[in-house]
Design a protein around this motif. Sequence first.
Motif, PDB file in Angstrom:
ATOM      1  N   GLY A  52      92.171  72.906 -31.685  1.00 19.50           N
ATOM      2  CA  GLY A  52      93.399  73.346 -31.041  1.00 19.50           C
ATOM      3  C   GLY A  52      94.026  74.567 -31.672  1.00 19.50           C
ATOM      4  O   GLY A  52      95.139  74.923 -31.342  1.00 19.50           O
ATOM      5  N   ASP A  53      93.319  75.186 -32.604  1.00 14.90           N
ATOM      6  CA  ASP A  53      93.860  76.388 -33.222  1.00 14.90           C
ATOM      7  C   ASP A  53      94.038  77.480 -32.177  1.00 14.90           C
ATOM      8  O   ASP A  53      93.196  77.672 -31.314  1.00 14.90           O
ATOM      9  CB  ASP A  53      92.916  76.928 -34.299  1.00 14.90           C
ATOM     10  N   LYS A  54      95.125  78.176 -32.298  1.00 12.64           N
ATOM     11  CA  LYS A  54      95.374  79.341 -31.468  1.00 12.64           C
ATOM     12  C   LYS A  54      95.609  80.500 -32.415  1.00 12.64           C
ATOM     13  O   LYS A  54      96.205  80.335 -33.470  1.00 12.64           O
ATOM     14  CB  LYS A  54      96.588  79.108 -30.572  1.00 12.64           C
ATOM     15  N   LEU A  55      95.122  81.648 -32.044  1.00 21.10           N
ATOM     16  CA  LEU A  55      95.305  82.849 -32.846  1.00 21.10           C
ATOM     17  C   LEU A  55      96.365  83.724 -32.192  1.00 21.10           C
ATOM     18  O   LEU A  55      96.475  83.768 -30.967  1.00 21.10           O
ATOM     19  CB  LEU A  55      93.989  83.610 -32.972  1.00 21.10           C
ATOM     20  N   PHE A  56      97.130  84.415 -33.023  1.00 18.35           N
ATOM     21  CA  PHE A  56      98.195  85.270 -32.530  1.00 18.35           C
ATOM     22  C   PHE A  56      98.065  86.660 -33.117  1.00 18.35           C
ATOM     23  O   PHE A  56      97.748  86.810 -34.293  1.00 18.35           O
ATOM     24  CB  PHE A  56      99.569  84.698 -32.902  1.00 18.35           C
ATOM     25  N   ALA A  57      98.308  87.652 -32.295  1.00 18.02           N
ATOM     26  CA  ALA A  57      98.314  89.043 -32.731  1.00 18.02           C
ATOM     27  C   ALA A  57      99.741  89.393 -33.141  1.00 18.02           C
ATOM     28  O   ALA A  57     100.681  89.162 -32.382  1.00 18.02           O
ATOM     29  CB  ALA A  57      97.843  89.943 -31.595  1.00 18.02           C
ATOM     30  N   VAL A  58      99.875  89.916 -34.362  1.00 12.33           N
ATOM     31  CA  VAL A  58     101.203  90.270 -34.876  1.00 12.33           C
ATOM     32  C   VAL A  58     101.118  91.649 -35.533  1.00 12.33           C
ATOM     33  O   VAL A  58     100.284  91.853 -36.425  1.00 12.33           O
ATOM     34  CB  VAL A  58     101.695  89.241 -35.928  1.00 12.33           C
ATOM     35  N   PRO A  59     101.968  92.597 -35.123  1.00 11.26           N
ATOM     36  CA  PRO A  59     101.959  93.906 -35.785  1.00 11.26           C
ATOM     37  C   PRO A  59     102.303  93.741 -37.265  1.00 11.26           C
ATOM     38  O   PRO A  59     103.187  92.949 -37.620  1.00 11.26           O
ATOM     39  CB  PRO A  59     103.062  94.690 -35.076  1.00 11.26           C
ATOM     40  N   LEU A  60     101.643  94.484 -38.119  1.00 14.80           N
ATOM     41  CA  LEU A  60     101.948  94.402 -39.548  1.00 14.80           C
ATOM     42  C   LEU A  60     103.407  94.749 -39.820  1.00 14.80           C
ATOM     43  O   LEU A  60     104.024  94.227 -40.746  1.00 14.80           O
ATOM     44  CB  LEU A  60     101.040  95.330 -40.348  1.00 14.80           C
ATOM     45  N   GLN A  61     103.982  95.621 -39.007  1.00 11.07           N
ATOM     46  CA  GLN A  61     105.365  96.047 -39.201  1.00 11.07           C
ATOM     47  C   GLN A  61     106.356  94.910 -38.977  1.00 11.07           C
ATOM     48  O   GLN A  61     107.513  95.004 -39.376  1.00 11.07           O
ATOM     49  CB  GLN A  61     105.702  97.221 -38.262  1.00 11.07           C
ATOM     50  N   ALA A  62     105.941  93.834 -38.325  1.00 14.16           N
ATOM     51  CA  ALA A  62     106.821  92.691 -38.080  1.00 14.16           C
ATOM     52  C   ALA A  62     106.954  91.793 -39.310  1.00 14.16           C
ATOM     53  O   ALA A  62     107.841  90.944 -39.366  1.00 14.16           O
ATOM     54  CB  ALA A  62     106.309  91.885 -36.889  1.00 14.16           C
ATOM     55  N   PHE A  63     106.079  91.970 -40.290  1.00 13.45           N
ATOM     56  CA  PHE A  63     106.102  91.151 -41.502  1.00 13.45           C
ATOM     57  C   PHE A  63     106.906  91.823 -42.611  1.00 13.45           C
ATOM     58  O   PHE A  63     106.981  93.042 -42.688  1.00 13.45           O
ATOM     59  CB  PHE A  63     104.681  90.969 -42.068  1.00 13.45           C
TER      60      PHE A  63
END
Length: 126
Positions: A52-63
């Motif tokens: 059930g793992d889901k992967l998410f795309a996150v901009p590095l600038q959001a961290f």
Amino acid sequence: MNTLLSTSSIQNTTVANTEGTTLGDIKDLMIDPQMGSVEYAVLDFGGFLGIGDKLFAVPLQAFTIDRDKEQFVLDVTKERLENAPGFDKNDWPSTADATFTEGVYDYYGQRDTYLRTRVNAPALSN
């Protein structure tokens, strides 16, 4: 402070939200060699024993980086992350899908960053 990080130091780094709740860990970085930039980090969130793992795309600038805890911090709740642009770990988005990537930046309030990187893109030769 401007600090460089290696991809190997980022992979498997824990990601928590601002309340300290663990959201998952970074599995990969998607790099655009034409632009000379990281398009987004791939965050693994959810599931049990890999089911059930889901992967998410996150901009590095959001961290932001919490150096004391050696983790990345993302200012979202688990509920907001569950509704973020994501994909099944066996069905990644097309690397040529600019619409998906732009949607990722929009979701995390980084649209200006996305557009700025397109305007100021380096001209790389083949």
